[in-house]
Design a protein around this motif. Structure first.
Motif, mmCIF file in Angstrom:
data_model
loop_
_atom_site.group_PDB
_atom_site.id
_atom_site.type_symbol
_atom_site.label_atom_id
_atom_site.label_comp_id
_atom_site.label_asym_id
_atom_site.label_seq_id
_atom_site.Cartn_x
_atom_site.Cartn_y
_atom_site.Cartn_z
ATOM 1 N N PHE A 196 0.848 -1.202 0.000
ATOM 2 C CA PHE A 196 0.000 0.000 0.000
ATOM 3 C C PHE A 196 0.881 1.249 0.000
ATOM 4 C CE2 PHE A 196 -2.555 -3.386 1.780
ATOM 5 C CZ PHE A 196 -3.774 -3.235 1.112
ATOM 6 N N VAL A 197 0.759 2.055 -1.059
ATOM 7 C CA VAL A 197 1.614 3.231 -1.243
ATOM 8 C C VAL A 197 0.798 4.509 -1.053
ATOM 9 C CG1 VAL A 197 3.111 4.481 -2.841
ATOM 10 C CG2 VAL A 197 3.055 1.980 -2.877
ATOM 11 N N GLU A 198 1.172 5.321 -0.065
ATOM 12 C CA GLU A 198 0.509 6.620 0.130
ATOM 13 C C GLU A 198 1.088 7.601 -0.884
ATOM 14 O OE1 GLU A 198 0.694 10.602 0.956
ATOM 15 O OE2 GLU A 198 2.264 9.532 2.072
ATOM 16 N N PHE A 199 0.226 8.258 -1.669
ATOM 17 C CA PHE A 199 0.754 9.150 -2.690
ATOM 18 C C PHE A 199 0.161 10.560 -2.655
ATOM 19 C CE2 PHE A 199 -2.902 7.047 -4.597
ATOM 20 C CZ PHE A 199 -3.523 8.036 -5.360
ATOM 21 N N TRP A 200 -0.925 10.767 -1.910
ATOM 22 C CA TRP A 200 -1.532 12.113 -1.877
ATOM 23 C C TRP A 200 -1.979 12.424 -0.455
ATOM 24 C CZ3 TRP A 200 -5.274 13.798 -6.384
ATOM 25 C CH2 TRP A 200 -5.389 15.202 -6.400
ATOM 26 N N ASN A 201 -1.571 13.581 0.046
ATOM 27 C CA ASN A 201 -1.951 14.004 1.392
ATOM 28 C C ASN A 201 -2.738 15.307 1.290
ATOM 29 O OD1 ASN A 201 -2.197 14.349 4.115
ATOM 30 N ND2 ASN A 201 -0.061 14.875 4.495
ATOM 31 N N VAL A 202 -3.971 15.280 1.777
ATOM 32 C CA VAL A 202 -4.829 16.471 1.751
ATOM 33 C C VAL A 202 -4.997 16.950 3.194
ATOM 34 C CG1 VAL A 202 -7.052 17.439 1.051
ATOM 35 C CG2 VAL A 202 -6.049 15.537 -0.250
ATOM 36 N N VAL A 203 -4.393 18.113 3.492
ATOM 37 C CA VAL A 203 -4.412 18.647 4.854
ATOM 38 C C VAL A 203 -5.532 19.674 4.983
ATOM 39 C CG1 VAL A 203 -3.121 19.875 6.634
ATOM 40 C CG2 VAL A 203 -1.931 18.287 5.095
ATOM 41 N N PHE A 204 -6.369 19.462 6.001
ATOM 42 C CA PHE A 204 -7.462 20.401 6.283
ATOM 43 C C PHE A 204 -7.012 21.340 7.408
ATOM 44 C CE2 PHE A 204 -9.600 16.177 5.391
ATOM 45 C CZ PHE A 204 -9.835 16.435 4.045
ATOM 46 N N SER A 205 -6.438 22.478 7.065
ATOM 47 C CA SER A 205 -5.942 23.420 8.087
ATOM 48 C C SER A 205 -7.131 24.210 8.637
ATOM 49 C CB SER A 205 -4.912 24.378 7.471
ATOM 50 O OG SER A 205 -3.777 23.687 7.049
ATOM 51 N N GLN A 206 -7.682 23.713 9.742
ATOM 52 C CA GLN A 206 -8.889 24.335 10.287
ATOM 53 C C GLN A 206 -8.730 24.834 11.715
ATOM 54 O OE1 GLN A 206 -10.764 20.190 9.816
ATOM 55 N NE2 GLN A 206 -12.051 21.078 11.403
ATOM 56 N N PHE A 207 -7.546 24.547 12.335
ATOM 57 C CA PHE A 207 -7.300 25.018 13.701
ATOM 58 C C PHE A 207 -6.052 25.907 13.724
ATOM 59 C CE2 PHE A 207 -9.177 20.691 14.215
ATOM 60 C CZ PHE A 207 -10.410 21.092 14.720
ATOM 61 N N ASN A 208 -5.945 26.676 14.787
ATOM 62 C CA ASN A 208 -4.767 27.528 14.984
ATOM 63 C C ASN A 208 -4.147 27.178 16.329
ATOM 64 O OD1 ASN A 208 -2.832 29.479 14.665
ATOM 65 N ND2 ASN A 208 -4.268 31.136 14.223
ATOM 66 N N SER A 209 -3.184 26.276 16.311
ATOM 67 C CA SER A 209 -2.598 25.782 17.554
ATOM 68 C C SER A 209 -1.771 26.869 18.243
ATOM 69 C CB SER A 209 -1.701 24.574 17.264
ATOM 70 O OG SER A 209 -0.948 24.223 18.395
ATOM 71 N N ASP A 210 -1.895 26.941 19.577
ATOM 72 C CA ASP A 210 -1.050 27.885 20.329
ATOM 73 C C ASP A 210 0.213 27.215 20.842
ATOM 74 O OD1 ASP A 210 -1.965 26.246 22.354
ATOM 75 O OD2 ASP A 210 -2.891 27.849 23.533
ATOM 76 N N GLY A 211 0.409 25.941 20.456
ATOM 77 C CA GLY A 211 1.592 25.206 20.882
ATOM 78 C C GLY A 211 1.490 24.658 22.283
ATOM 79 N N LYS A 212 0.357 24.896 22.954
ATOM 80 C CA LYS A 212 0.188 24.448 24.345
ATOM 81 C C LYS A 212 -0.992 23.495 24.493
ATOM 82 C CE LYS A 212 2.075 28.807 26.088
ATOM 83 N NZ LYS A 212 1.797 30.028 26.885
ATOM 84 N N GLY A 213 -1.425 22.942 23.365
ATOM 85 C CA GLY A 213 -2.520 21.979 23.422
ATOM 86 C C GLY A 213 -3.891 22.565 23.169
ATOM 87 N N ASN A 214 -3.957 23.857 22.839
ATOM 88 C CA ASN A 214 -5.244 24.491 22.548
ATOM 89 C C ASN A 214 -5.398 24.662 21.035
ATOM 90 O OD1 ASN A 214 -5.947 24.932 25.367
ATOM 91 N ND2 ASN A 214 -4.329 26.484 25.359
ATOM 92 N N TYR A 215 -6.600 24.322 20.514
ATOM 93 C CA TYR A 215 -6.828 24.335 19.068
ATOM 94 C C TYR A 215 -8.107 25.101 18.701
ATOM 95 C CZ TYR A 215 -3.345 20.590 19.143
ATOM 96 O OH TYR A 215 -2.209 19.852 19.336
ATOM 97 N N PRO A 216 -8.102 26.414 18.856
ATOM 98 C CA PRO A 216 -9.291 27.159 18.435
ATOM 99 C C PRO A 216 -9.459 27.094 16.925
ATOM 100 C CG PRO A 216 -7.501 28.655 18.982
ATOM 101 C CD PRO A 216 -7.055 27.288 19.402
#
Length: 876
Positions: A196-216
Motif C-alpha cells: 500500500f503506497v501513500e501518494f496524496w496528502n490532503v491537509v485540512f488546516s482548520q485550527f490555529n494551535s497555540d503550541g500548548k494543546g489548545n486548538y481554536p
C-alpha cells in the motif's frame, strides 16, 4: 490504467486544477525567500507559508504548483536503498480561505479516478480518527466505499508543526497488489511493506494551535495538499521505485553508457548509479536556482552532493570528469517544465565541470592516504586527527571519509575531529583580530551606558561633537595626553566606521590645544563609533566639545570607488548574466576589489565589455540617490540585496538611475560623472565559482597611467631603444632569439646525456638476470631523463634504468623497463613509485615507462640505492 510519463503527469495535474479555478504558479526557487528557517525548500507549501499565516496576500485564493524540493537528512542513505532521494517534485493545490473539505476531496477523487483512471477498488483513504466530517464527505458525497476508509491517529493523520495553522488530513493510498505484500493476515493500509503506497496528502488546516494543546478553529480554514510526482509516476508506470521512472531512468541510462555498465547486474554498482542519478538531479536544479559551491550552508550541501557523485563515478571505473554530460540530460528531461535550466545551461554545466575538476585534483591523493590510514588503524574507530588532516590538507570532506570508513565497518572519532576543527577556527580568528570591529566585540561592557553615536557623514565631512568616552589600554579613562593611543567615542561623528566592505575613515579631531590623529574608525554592536586615535599634542577630556574633520580627499576617493563598485556589479550582470552575485568587496581610497559569483575566467572581450559599461554609466553623468525606505518598497523597486545578508525593516537604497539599485549603508558620490574614469587592473580566481576584479577610479586611473608609461620608458631604455613604440617589436625578436638558444641548449644537453649514458650503461649491475642502471643527474629535466631512458631501452632488451634529475630544488625520477626485463616481472610504474616515496614524493605510469616527483633531495641518493632491492623483489 494507462502508462503515463512523468512530464505528462505534471501537466495533467496542473491543467486539471486550472480548470477548477486555480492559478498555476511556477515553482518557487529552491533558495527560500525571506525565510531563514529553511536552508532549502523542502515541500510544496514551504514557500507559501506567509500566504497561510496571512502575512502576505496570495495572488489568488486558489493556487496550484509543482514545486522543486530538496531534502538532505538522509544523504548517506541515498543509493543504499532505492527509496531514498534528495530531489523530488511536489504537486499541490491550495486554498487560502476559499474552498475546504467538500471540494478538496471531490477533486482529488475525480483526478485519480477520472483523469488518471485509477481502478477504484485499488484506492484507499485514511482519515484522522476523530474527523467524522471527513468520513461523511468521503463516503456519502465522494462515494468511497466505507470498507476502504481507514481511521488513523494523530501521528499519522494530523498535520501540526509547533504553533500556527494545523488540522486533520486525509491520505490516498494505492494497492499495488498481493505480490508486493508481506503475507501477514493483518497486512493493510499503514503496513510497512511495499503493497500500500501513500501518494496524496490532503491537509485540512482548520485550527490555529497555540503550541500548548489548545486548538481554536480558524475563521477561514485552508487546504494544503501534497503529492510526490515521482511517487505518482511509479504507480502510473508500475515500477518499484523513483529510479525506474521514465525521466529518471533516462538520466541513469546516460550514466550507464559512460560507465559501460547495466543497472541490475551488480548490487554495488547499482548503489553508485542511484547516488549519481539522484545527486546530479539535485545539483543541476540547485545551481539553476543560483546556489554556488562553498564550505557552508546550502553551498556546502551542493558541494557535498557533487563530490559524492564524483566519487561514485570513480567506483564505477569512470576516470574522467563526466557529471556535466549527465547534467545535460537532466536539463533536457526537465527543460519544458523548468525553462530556467535551459536558459542557464552553460553556467550549470561549466560550474559542475569546474567543481568536479577541482575535486579530481585532490581525491586520488586523498583516497590513497585514507586507505593507508585505514590499513594502519588499530581499532574500528578511525582517528579524528587523520580525518582532520585529510580535510585540512587535501580538501577531503569529512562526510566522504565517514562514508568510506563505514564501508570497511569503521566509524570516525567525530568528537576529536570537531575539536581540531574548532581549534583551527580559533587560531584563524585570533590571526584576523586587529584593532578593528572584531577586537571590540567584547568591549560593550567597557562602554556600557555610553549612548550610540549619531552618524552625520552621509552629507558632511566636518562637525562639532562631544566626547562621551575615552578608552586607553582596555580601560575607561577621563582624559588622555600627548603620546597616548586611545579609542575616542563621540555623541556624533562624520567618520564612517568600517562595514560593508568600505574601510573606516581617517582624519583629525581637535579640542583647544589637543590634536588627535585618527588612524581608523570602527563600531561595536551598541553602535558606538570607535575613533582609533593617537594624541599628537595637548590633552583631551570626556565631556569636551571637539571639532571633527574627516580626511576629505581620502573619503572622496573611497566614495568614488564605492559607487564604482555598484556600477561594476550592474555591468557584470548585464555582461555575464543574472547569476552574478556579490561575494565580498573591499573599498578603500586606492582601489575597489569586488568578488562575485561566476564559473570561469572572464575573457579579454568580456572584461572590455564590463569596463565599457561602467565608463558609459560614468560619462552619462547619472545622479546618485540615497534613500531610506521600508524593505518591501525597496524590493518592489528592484533593489539588489547582498546575498545571504539579513536586513531590518528600514533599509538604505543607493540608486544610479535605472542602471543600478542596491541595498547599501556606505558613502557615495552624488553623480556618476564625479568618478572620472574606471579601469580594471586585474581579474582572478578567489575560489571555485568566485572571481575577483580589482579596479581604480579618478586619480587612481591617472596614477596607473603615469606608472605604466614610466615602466614602458624604462623597459625601452633597458633594451637601448630610442623610441618606446618599438618595444613590442623588439620584445618579439628577443623571445624568438631566446627560443632558438633554448633549442641549442636542449640539443647540447641531449648530447651530454647520451655521453653520460654510455658510461652508465657500461657499468650496469646484474640483478637476478636483468641489467640495472641508477644515477642522479644534476640539472637534468624530464625530457632529458626520458631521452636517456630511451637510450637505455635500446641498449639492451634486458635493461632497467632508474634516473633522477634535480632542477630548481626539485627532483624528477624516470624509470624504464626493456622488453625482456618486463617479461621477467620488472614494472617501471611500481619501481618509480616506491623510489619516489622514499624521497617524499609520488608518481607512477606504465609498466615499461613511468615518471615521478620527489621533494626531499637529501634522501634522493638513498632512495635510488634501494632500487636494486626493489627490482630484485620483482624478478621471477
Amino acid at each position: 490504467m494507462k502508462w503515463t510519463g512523468l512530464n505528462e503527469l505534471r501537466e495533467k495535474y496542473l491543467s486539471f486544477f486550472e480548470s477548477k479555478g486555480h492559478l498555476r504558479l511556477p515553482s518557487f526557487s529552491l533558495v527560500p525567500k525571506d525565510d531563514n528557517s529553511l536552508l532549502l525548500i523542502n515541500s510544496g507549501m514551504a514557500p507559501m507559508k506567509k500566504y497561510f499565516t496571512g502575512e502576505v496576500t496570495p495572488p489568488r485564493k486558489r493556487v496550484t504548483t509543482c514545486q522543486k524540493c530538496i531534502r538532505t537528512p538522509d544523504i548517506e542513505r541515498v543509493g543504499i536503498t532505492a527509496r531514498h532521494g534528495t530531489f523530488f517534485e511536489m504537486l499541490g493545490n491550495f486554498s487560502f480561505g476559499d474552498y475546504f473539505k467538500h471540494e478538496a476531496t471531490a477533486w482529488a477523487w475525480e483526478f485519480c479516478t477520472k483523469v488518471l483512471e485509477m481502478p477504484v477498488d485499488r484506492l484507499w483513504v485514511t482519515i484522522y480518527t476523530d474527523d467524522d466530517e471527513a468520513y461523511e464527505i468521503w463516503t456519502k458525497e465522494v462515494g468511497v466505499a466505507p470498507a476502504h476508509i481507514v481511521r488513523m491517529g494523530k501521528e499519522d493523520n494530523f498535520w501540526e508543526h509547533g504553533s500556527g495553522p494545523c488540522g486533520p488530513c486525509s491520505e490516498i493510498y494505492f494497492d499495488r497488489g498481493e505480490q508486493y505484500g508481506c503475507g501477514s493476515p493483518t497486512c493493510g493500509v499503514g503496513c510497512d511493506c511495499d503493497r500500500f503506497v501513500e501518494f496524496w496528502n490532503v491537509v485540512f488546516s482548520q485550527f490555529n494551535s497555540d503550541g500548548k494543546g489548545n486548538y481554536p478553529p480558524m475563521e477561514h480554514p485552508n487546504i494544503d495538499t501534497g503529492m510526490g510526482l515521482e511517487r505518482l509516476a511509479c504507480i502510473m508506470q508500475n515500477v518499484d521505485n523513483l529510479f525506474l521512472v521514465d525521466t529518471v531512468q533516462n538520466i541513469m541510462k546516460h550514466i550507464c553508457r559512460i560507465a559501460d555498465v547495466k543497472y541490475g547486474d551488480d548490487p554495488k554498482k547499482d548503489i553508485s548509479l542511484r547516488v549519481i542519478t539522484d545527486h546530479i538531479r539535485s545539483t543541476t536544479f540547485m545551481i539553476g536556482d543560483g546556489v554556488m559551491p562553498s564550505n557552508e550552508g546550502r553551498g556546502y550541501v551542493l558541494r557535498r552532493l557533487l563530490r559524492r557523485a564524483a566519487r561514485h563515478g570513480r567506483l564505477l571505473g569512470i576516470r574522467r570528469t563526466f557529471l556535466s554530460e549527465v547534467a545535460n540530460t537532466v536539463i533536457d528531461e526537465n527543460k519544458n517544465a523548468y525553462p530556467e535550466l535551459d536558459e542557464k545551461r552553460a553556467m550549470i554545466l561549466k560550474l559542475i565541470n569546474v567543481e568536479e575538476e577541482s575535486f579530481a585534483k585532490t581525491i586520488d591523493q586523498g583516497l590513497q592516504l585514507l586507505n593507508t590510514y585505514i590499513e594502519n588503524a588499530k581499532s574500528k574507530v578511525f582517528s579524528g586527527a587523520d580525518a582532520f588532516r585529510l580535510s585540512d590538507t587535501y580538501g577531503f570532506p569529512i562526510d566522504l571519509t565517514k562514508e568510506i570508513v563505514a564501508e570497511r565497518g569503521m566509524t570516525v572519532d567525530e568528537e576529536e575531529f570537531k575539536r581540531l576543527m574548532l581549534e583551527q577556527r580559533e587560531r584563524a580568528r585570533a590571526a584576523r583580530k586587529n584593532a578593528g570591529a572584531d577586537a571590540w566585540e567584547g568591549e560593550n561592557d567597557i562602554l556600557e551606558g555610553v549612548p550610540e553615536t549619531e552618524f552625520l557623514g552621509y552629507g558632511q565631512f566636518e562637525t562639532t561633537a562631544k566626547v562621551t568616552a575615552i578608552v586607553r589600554d582596555g580601560e575607561r579613562v577621563e582624559s588622555a595626553t600627548a603620546g597616548d593611543e586611545i579609542v575616542l567615542v563621540l555623541d556624533k561623528t562624520t567618520f564612517y566606521a568600517e562595514s560593508g566592505g568600505q574601510i573606516g575613515d581617517t582624519g583629525t579631531i581637535e579640542s583647544g590645544d589637543a590634536i588627535l590623529e585618527i588612524k581608523d574608525t570602527t563600531k561595536n554592536h551598541a553602535k558606538n563609533y570607535l575613533h582609533h586615535a593617537v594624541v599628537s599634542a595637548g590633552e583631551v577630556r570626556v565631556g569636551e566639545e571637539v571639532k571633527v574633520s574627516v580626511n576629505k580627499e581620502k573619503r572622496l576617493a573611497i566614495m568614488r570607488n564605492h559607487t564604482a563598485a555598484h556600477l561594476l556589479q550592474a555591468s557584470l550582470r548585464k555582461a555575464l548574466g543574472d547569476h552574478v552575485e556579490q561575494a565580498g568587496q573591499l573599498v578603500n581610497e586606492k582601489h575597489v576589489r569586488f568578488d562575485f559569483t561566476h564559473f570561469s575566467a572572464l575573457t579579454k572581450e568580456e572584461l572590455l565589455k564590463v569596463e565599457a559599461l561602467v565608463n558609459q554609466a560614468i560619462l552619462s553623468g547619472i545622479p546618485v540617490e540615497c534613500r531610506e525606505m521600508e524593505i518591501e518598497e525597496a524590493k518592489k523597486l528592484g533593489a539588489m540585496a547582498l546575498f545571504g545578508e539579513k536586513y531590518g525593516k528600514i533599509v538604505r537604497v543607493v540608486s544610479a538611475g535605472d542602471f543600478s539599485k542596491e541595498f547599501c549603508g556606505g558613502t557615495h558620490i552624488d553623480n556618476t560623472a564625479k568618478i572620472g574614469l574606471f579601469k580594471i587592473v586585474s581579474e582572478s580566481s578567489v575560489a571555485a565559482g568566485v572571481r575577483r576584479i580589482e579596479g581604480v577610479t579618478g586619480t587612481g586611473v591617472l596614477s596607473l597611467l603615469n606608472s605604466t608609461l614610466q615602466e614602458i620608458h624604462e623597459a625601452a631604455a633597458a633594451l637601448k631603444l630610442n623610441n618606446p613604440s618599438e618595444l613590442v617589436q623588439r620584445a618579439g625578436q628577443l623571445t624568438a632569439e631566446l627560443k632558438e638558444k633554448d633549442k641549442t641548449i636542449e640539443a647540447l644537453n641531449a648530447k651530454l646525456a647520451a655521453i653520460r649514458m654510455d658510461s652508465l650503461l657500461a657499468g650496469a649491475k646484474d640483478v637476478n638476470g636483468v641489467k640495472l642502471v641508477t644515477a642522479v643527474i644534476p640539472g637534468a629535466q624530464p625530457d632529458a631523463l626520458r631521452a636517456m631512458c630511451d637510450k637505455a631501452r635500446d641498449f639492451s632488451p634486458n635493461m632497467v634504468a632508474v634516473l633522477a634529475g634535480t632542477h630548481d630544488g626539485k627532483a624528477n625520477i624516470a624509470a624504464c623497463v626493456a622488453k625482456e626485463a618486463l617479461a621477467k616481472g620488472a614494472n617501471a610504474g611500481q619501481i618509480v613509485r616506491q623510489v619516489a616515496q622514499l624521497a617524499g614524493g609520488n608518481g607512477g605510469g606504465r609498466p615499461d615507462s613511468a615518471m615521478a616527483g620527489a621533494k626531499d633531495l637529501a634522501k634522493l641518493d638513498e632512495a635510488l640505492a634501494q632500487a636494486e632491492k626493489i627490482v630484485a623483489n620483482m624478478i621471477h
